[in-house]
Design a protein around this motif. Structure first.
Motif, PDB file in Angstrom:
ATOM      1  N   GLU A  60      -3.926  -2.264   6.676  1.00  0.00           N
ATOM      2  CA  GLU A  60      -3.201  -3.327   7.521  1.00  0.00           C
ATOM      3  C   GLU A  60      -3.066  -3.326   8.800  1.00  0.00           C
ATOM      4  OE1 GLU A  60       0.928  -5.669   7.953  1.00  0.00           O
ATOM      5  OE2 GLU A  60       1.195  -3.869   6.713  1.00  0.00           O
ATOM      6  N   GLY A  61      -2.786  -2.290   9.250  1.00  0.00           N
ATOM      7  CA  GLY A  61      -3.687  -2.624  10.789  1.00  0.00           C
ATOM      8  C   GLY A  61      -4.728  -2.239  10.898  1.00  0.00           C
ATOM      9  N   THR A  62      -5.343  -1.770  10.514  1.00  0.00           N
ATOM     10  CA  THR A  62      -6.447  -2.416  10.775  1.00  0.00           C
ATOM     11  C   THR A  62      -7.496  -3.236  11.042  1.00  0.00           C
ATOM     12  OG1 THR A  62      -7.999  -0.007   9.952  1.00  0.00           O
ATOM     13  CG2 THR A  62      -9.377  -1.577   9.800  1.00  0.00           C
ATOM     14  N   ALA A  63      -6.643  -4.550   9.554  1.00  0.00           N
ATOM     15  CA  ALA A  63      -6.806  -5.864   9.487  1.00  0.00           C
ATOM     16  C   ALA A  63      -6.607  -6.891  10.814  1.00  0.00           C
ATOM     17  CB  ALA A  63      -6.310  -6.067   7.796  1.00  0.00           C
ATOM     18  N   LEU A  64      -5.085  -6.230  11.256  1.00  0.00           N
ATOM     19  CA  LEU A  64      -4.626  -7.121  12.193  1.00  0.00           C
ATOM     20  C   LEU A  64      -5.759  -6.925  13.767  1.00  0.00           C
ATOM     21  CD1 LEU A  64       0.054  -5.916  10.952  1.00  0.00           C
ATOM     22  CD2 LEU A  64      -1.992  -8.069  11.512  1.00  0.00           C
ATOM     23  N   LEU A  65      -5.576  -5.718  13.464  1.00  0.00           N
ATOM     24  CA  LEU A  65      -6.389  -5.057  14.924  1.00  0.00           C
ATOM     25  C   LEU A  65      -7.993  -5.900  14.748  1.00  0.00           C
ATOM     26  CD1 LEU A  65      -5.609  -4.081  17.822  1.00  0.00           C
ATOM     27  CD2 LEU A  65      -7.232  -1.283  16.865  1.00  0.00           C
ATOM     28  N   VAL A  66      -8.930  -6.424  14.031  1.00  0.00           N
ATOM     29  CA  VAL A  66     -10.020  -6.634  13.352  1.00  0.00           C
ATOM     30  C   VAL A  66      -9.075  -8.956  14.149  1.00  0.00           C
ATOM     31  CG1 VAL A  66     -11.675  -7.707  12.097  1.00  0.00           C
ATOM     32  CG2 VAL A  66     -10.737  -5.068  12.067  1.00  0.00           C
ATOM     33  N   ALA A  67      -8.576  -8.992  13.554  1.00  0.00           N
ATOM     34  CA  ALA A  67      -8.242 -10.194  14.246  1.00  0.00           C
ATOM     35  C   ALA A  67      -7.786 -10.078  15.460  1.00  0.00           C
ATOM     36  CB  ALA A  67      -6.852 -10.654  12.841  1.00  0.00           C
TER      37      ALA A  67
END
Length: 205
Positions: A60-67
């Motif tokens: 989740e943390g990775t996906a949020l930052l990529v977005a």
């Protein structure tokens, strides 16, 4: 002199016993020092990483930052994909101190760490001394972290530790101040040599 006899010593892990630094990985990925610093300050920031330490999943943390920063997608995904490359090894001088404290059998030894529940097993497998503690309270598992008072209380309550009889060691002044507010005695860690000198001055070593 100590304000009360010490029966328990509580160690932070990262920066005290374990040398962890994202720069060990990103200096391979971003050769320019200024660009690397900017990425680790403005993109994969300590505040962002702390949310994973507090229990948010790595995915989740990775996906949020990529977005938020799609142009840095690959670099962001390496943060946890190659996380083990951020481990620089044990801070041997502090491990030597822990060894002496364990051998003395005078103190209960605990650890209180801001660490993702998903990456902490890597450290447990790599560092034998982590198995010397009577208890380790991991922020990612508990869904709380330093410097929040409830996180300290988890350890104190779980292991029946009286705060005034506990000595807390951390390299982050923010966490030291929070511990002091709860009545713990503290040492702000700067180096193994400084820690040894302060423990000797207090009569702990």
């Amino acid at each position: 002199m100590l304000s009360s006899p010490i029966t328990a010593i509580i160690f932070d892990l990262g920066g005290v016993l374990i040398d962890w630094n994202p720069r060990y990985l990103y200096q391979k990925l971003i050769p320019d020092e200024q660009e690397m610093t900017a990425f680790l300050t403005d993109v994969a920031s300590p505040d962002w990483n702390e949310e994973q330490d507090a229990g948010r999943s790595l995915a989740e943390g990775t996906a949020l930052l990529v977005a938020q920063h799609p142009q840095h997608k690959e670099l962001i995904e390496h943060f946890y994909g190659r996380w083990s490359e951020m481990l620089g090894g044990a801070i041997q001088g502090t491990v030597d101190i822990l060894t002496e404290l364990k051998s003395s059998q005078r103190y209960h030894l605990y650890a209180l760490t801001n660490w993702s529940a998903e990456t902490f097993p890597v450290a447990l497998e790599q560092f034998e001394f982590l198995h010397w503690f009577e208890g380790i309270v991991v922020s990612g598992t508990e869904k709380s972290r330093k410097p929040f008072p409830e996180f300290y209380h988890l350890l104190l309550t779980r292991y029946n530790v009286a705060p005034q009889q506990a000595l807390f060691i951390d390299d982050n002044l923010r966490n030291i101040h929070a511990a002091q507010a709860l009545g713990l005695q503290t040492i702000h860690f700067e180096s193994p040599e400084q820690l040894r000198a302060e423990l000797q001055a207090l009569g702990v070593l």
